[in-house]
Motif scaffolding. Structure first.
Motif: not given
Length: 325
Positions: A280-292
């Motif tokens: 199982t791969y859990i994608s977290l990257y995008d959930a912590f990004l700001d608008k920049d």
């Protein structure tokens, strides 16, 4: 008659002159006196104090007992004065071997500095040994506590995992095996004590950001993660493995090969690996990004590690995986 006179004359010539006899005691006395007098003269000749008068004695003339006694007294007084002079000279001008060596002050300073360093190193090593003992005891207690428990959960990784207050967010059945500054290669070295010795139902793995900071190649990082998965499956086949994507960082946390661009590339490789190995791969990257495109400031303390808000957000994302059967 003439021949008799000549014979008598020759006889008279052959007769040796008589010398006065000197007794053995007198010879010894004269020899001792002369030697004593010579020794005193030699001592005074080499002494810087030459003002003391030395009474001279001769062995040729007969000396009365009173005169001899007077001379002996003078000699004794001269010897006494000489001894006093030599004692004073020894006190005022001690010989090199009698002097106490003086250590230069800068040597004492260096010695003190070295002793301070030695003491510091001793205390540091003592503290490190105590920390190691405490860590071993804690791990032993954890292994005893969680062994043979079917619903325990293991979080395995670096400082982001270590600083995660898992017990507060998920309960006391969750084991934290995160260590500051570690890479995927470091995790491989402690698989037995951190993974095999626990009867884990689930394992959550988050690793890779330090690898990039140390300029590790993405392919090498993925290979090490693959080895972790394989070893866990071989030793604990019942353990379900979850791989978390590497989190983004703020611009100020870019270091070595670590940037958000390389992190995205690494995450893509990790996702492909998980698909291949049925993990199982859990994608977290995008959930912590700001608008920049950087890690949100509200979620971080230093651009890399998470703040309390960041861990609360992470818990929200992981909760369904932790609680699923």
């Amino acid at each position: 008659m003439e021949e008799k006179k000549k014979t008598t004359t020759k006889a008279k010539k052959k007769q040796p002159t008589k010398k006065k006899r000197v007794s053995s005691a007198q010879k010894i006395e004269r020899s001792t006196t002369n030697k004593r007098q010579q020794d005193i003269e030699n001592i005074f000749a080499t002494s810087p104090n030459r003002d003391t008068k030395i009474p001279k004695k001769t062995g040729k003339k007969r000396v009365s007992k009173a005169k001899k006694a007077s001379v002996d007294i003078e000699v004794q007084e001269a010897e006494k004065a000489l001894k006093e002079t030599m004692v004073m000279e020894a006190i005022n001008n001690p010989m090199e071997e009698d002097r106490i060596p003086q250590i230069p002050k800068h040597y004492l300073f260096y010695l003190g500095f070295i002793l301070i360093i030695i003491n510091f190193l001793f205390l540091l090593s003592h503290q490190l040994i105590l920390n190691d003992i405490n860590h071993t005891i804690k791990n032993t207690e954890n292994r005893v506590e969680y062994r043979n428990i079917n619903d325990n959960i293991l979080f395995f990784g670096d400082s982001i995992t270590k600083r995660y207050d898992l017990e507060t967010y998920f309960g006391d059945h969750v084991i934290n095996q995160g260590i500051d500054g570690e890479t995927a290669a470091d995790l491989l070295k402690r698989m037995k004590t951190s993974v095999y010795d626990y009867n884990t139902q689930k394992m959550f793995l988050l690793i890779g950001t330090n690898d990039l900071a140390y300029d590790e190649e993405i392919t090498d990082i993925v290979e090490d993660i693959e080895k972790i998965i394989q070893k866990t499956q071989n030793h604990n086949p019942h353990t379900k493995i979850y791989i978390e994507s590497v989190l983004p960082v703020a611009k100020r946390a870019f270091d070595g090969n670590r940037s958000n661009q390389t992190i995205k590339e690494l995450n893509q490789k990790i996702k492909s690996l998980c698909d291949e190995m049925n993990v199982t791969y859990i994608s977290l990257y995008d959930a912590f990004l700001d608008k920049d495109g950087y890690l949100k400031e509200e979620y971080t303390k230093d651009g890399l590690h998470l703040s309390e808000a960041g861990y609360r957000h992470l818990t929200t994302l992981l909760k369904k995986y932790v609680n699923e059967k």
